[in-house]
Design a protein around this motif. Structure first.
Motif, PDB file in Angstrom:
ATOM      1  N   UNK A 276      30.085  22.741  42.046  1.00  0.00           N
ATOM      2  CA  UNK A 276      30.808  23.723  41.241  1.00  0.00           C
ATOM      3  C   UNK A 276      31.487  23.088  40.033  1.00  0.00           C
ATOM      4  N   UNK A 277      31.781  21.812  40.103  1.00  0.00           N
ATOM      5  CA  UNK A 277      32.310  21.112  38.933  1.00  0.00           C
ATOM      6  C   UNK A 277      31.250  21.056  37.835  1.00  0.00           C
ATOM      7  N   UNK A 278      29.998  20.737  38.233  1.00  0.00           N
ATOM      8  CA  UNK A 278      28.891  20.683  37.268  1.00  0.00           C
ATOM      9  C   UNK A 278      28.612  22.066  36.679  1.00  0.00           C
ATOM     10  N   UNK A 279      28.611  23.097  37.527  1.00  0.00           N
ATOM     11  CA  UNK A 279      28.358  24.456  37.053  1.00  0.00           C
ATOM     12  C   UNK A 279      29.465  24.912  36.107  1.00  0.00           C
ATOM     13  N   UNK A 280      30.704  24.537  36.440  1.00  0.00           N
ATOM     14  CA  UNK A 280      31.836  24.920  35.587  1.00  0.00           C
ATOM     15  C   UNK A 280      31.750  24.250  34.221  1.00  0.00           C
ATOM     16  N   UNK A 281      31.360  22.976  34.238  1.00  0.00           N
ATOM     17  CA  UNK A 281      31.250  22.244  32.969  1.00  0.00           C
ATOM     18  C   UNK A 281      30.162  22.868  32.099  1.00  0.00           C
ATOM     19  N   UNK A 282      29.052  23.250  32.717  1.00  0.00           N
ATOM     20  CA  UNK A 282      27.953  23.869  31.971  1.00  0.00           C
ATOM     21  C   UNK A 282      28.382  25.184  31.330  1.00  0.00           C
ATOM     22  N   UNK A 283      29.231  25.936  32.037  1.00  0.00           N
ATOM     23  CA  UNK A 283      29.666  27.249  31.541  1.00  0.00           C
ATOM     24  C   UNK A 283      31.045  27.210  30.893  1.00  0.00           C
ATOM     25  N   UNK A 284      31.488  26.000  30.542  1.00  0.00           N
ATOM     26  CA  UNK A 284      32.744  25.801  29.789  1.00  0.00           C
ATOM     27  C   UNK A 284      33.957  26.363  30.540  1.00  0.00           C
ATOM     28  N   UNK A 285      33.992  26.120  31.837  1.00  0.00           N
ATOM     29  CA  UNK A 285      35.146  26.487  32.658  1.00  0.00           C
ATOM     30  C   UNK A 285      35.963  25.228  32.934  1.00  0.00           C
ATOM     31  N   UNK A 286      37.240  25.308  32.701  1.00  0.00           N
ATOM     32  CA  UNK A 286      38.121  24.173  32.991  1.00  0.00           C
ATOM     33  C   UNK A 286      38.348  24.084  34.508  1.00  0.00           C
TER      34      UNK A 286
END
Length: 420
Positions: free
Chosen positions: A287-297
């Motif tokens: 979920x860290x990788x997915x968040x980074x891809x979608x510009x979520x802090x």
């Protein structure tokens, strides 16, 4: 029946079925030999000791537990005989007149006693067997219909003064079918126990496969990170020469751009070990990788020494994945796009705390005890939290939620059974 009760109460020392059967048969023959003397004093003094010796030789557990188990077994075996004899003695004359003293009637009486004994042991086992192998209340009541009806039929035969006269075949048929009826009662309970054990084994296999899949995914991420580092190290010499040349030409801006891109590659290739639990690392990394891809802090804090090993792999995936997935889906659709995860121990490690805070857009409302959102794709938090609550109860835990200022907060508290 006694050895089966010991197995539920104490557990066999040896898992070999043949060895256990041999031990039980040996003690059965010894007790049969003792009973053949027809000596009441001998029976009352030696047989209980043999039952205790069976517990010592064939079953695990401390000596006090074996004494207690033997005592319970003796109470059941002797108590059921006394109850039946007491009940039947009220109409002893009728029983004599209806041929209760002949062999087929004696067999019927024995069958009745043993079925009652089976029922009592079955009831006690409901409270001493491990979770997952014993019946739930509704199933147990359904199974009890069979032995109760069997006892009713046999008592009816005994008290109805049925006279078979010289029809010897009918007497023996009745005795045979009484024995089969008792066997059917026992088989029904053993069939369920066997089915429950198979289901438990299948569940354990599923958990093992799930844990291996999660560990494999974690190893893949580690290998990918290592490969990327090796590639960066291989190219670092070229990067340094290029940057050095640009600095010689006083082209600082271009040199800084190259260094920024190199540092970004290093950060993207980094695999963070959040805890010693590989499954937890995999979920957080995903979920860290997915968040980074979608510009979520996405901010993650896992306290050093955080220990969640008391939670089974399947349950860990169900709880953590559900909570973080809900937070991710809500944050993805929000304006601020933020997720904060905190994991730590409290009260000297007695409690496991997982706090998740995420941004969200829209209004959250309740439908009874269930949380809903007013958006068209609602149920973001409600379904997941409801599922987590059910799993958390298994570990004497609970889930609380709160929200305000476009921020949704969830706290999961579990009892750490590893702390004594």
């Amino acid at each position: 029946m006694l050895s089966d009760f010991y197995d539920a109460f104490l557990g066999y020392k040896n898992k070999g079925k043949k060895r256990n059967i041999f031990i039980v048969l040996c003690f059965a023959l010894i007790i049969f030999a003792i009973n053949s003397f027809n000596n009441t004093v001998l029976n009352l003094s030696v047989v209980p000791f043999m039952y205790f010796l069976l517990a010592v030789v064939g079953f695990s557990g401390n000596i006090y537990k074996k004494i207690f188990g033997t005592f319970i077994g003796m109470v059941v075996l002797m108590g059921t005989e006394l109850i039946v004899v007491g009940a039947l003695s009220i109409t002893s004359q009728q029983l004599i007149e209806s041929s209760m003293m002949y062999e087929p009637s004696a067999i019927r009486l024995t069958v009745i006693v043993k079925i009652i004994t089976l029922m009592v042991f079955a009831v006690i086992k409901q409270f001493v067997t491990k979770e997952g192998t014993n019946m739930d209340g509704a199933t147990f009541m359904l199974y009890m219909v069979l032995p109760l009806s069997s006892i009713g039929i046999m008592f009816s035969i005994a008290f109805c003064n049925i006279d078979f006269g010289n029809v010897t075949l009918a007497k023996y048929c009745l005795a045979i079918f009484c024995i089969l009826l008792m066997a059917g009662n026992g088989t029904a309970f053993y069939a369920y126990n066997r089915y429950a054990k198979l289901c438990m084994e299948r569940e354990i296999n599923k958990r093992t496969v799930l844990m291996q899949e999660m560990e494999l995914e974690n190893y893949k991420k580690i290998n990918q990170a290592n490969d990327k580092y090796m590639e960066l190290l291989h190219n670092s010499n070229h990067y340094m020469r290029t940057v050095y040349g640009l600095l010689e030409q006083d082209n600082k801006d271009e040199a800084i751009n190259i260094m920024d891109s190199v540092l970004t590659e290093y950060e993207e290739g980094e695999l963070i070990e959040y805890s010693t639990n590989s499954i937890l690392n995999t979920i957080l990394s995903e979920y860290y990788d997915k968040s980074k891809t979608n510009h979520i802090e996405f901010n993650i804090f896992v306290e050093p020494g955080f220990n969640i090993e008391c939670v089974e792999s399947k349950d860990l995936v169900a709880m953590v994945s559900n909570l973080i997935s809900n937070a991710y889906e809500a944050a993805l659709k929000s304006d601020e796009k933020k997720i904060k995860v905190q994991m730590y121990m409290q009260n000297d490690g007695s409690f496991i705390i997982i706090k998740i805070e995420n941004s969200f857009s829209g209004e959250i409302v309740r439908q009874g005890d269930r949380l809903l959102t007013t958006k068209k794709d609602g149920n973001i938090h409600g379904v997941g939290i409801e599922s987590v609550e059910k799993v958390a109860e298994k570990y004497d835990g609970w889930v609380s939620t709160s929200w305000g200022n476009k921020s949704f907060r969830t706290m999961l508290v579990l009892n750490n059974s590893y702390v004594v």
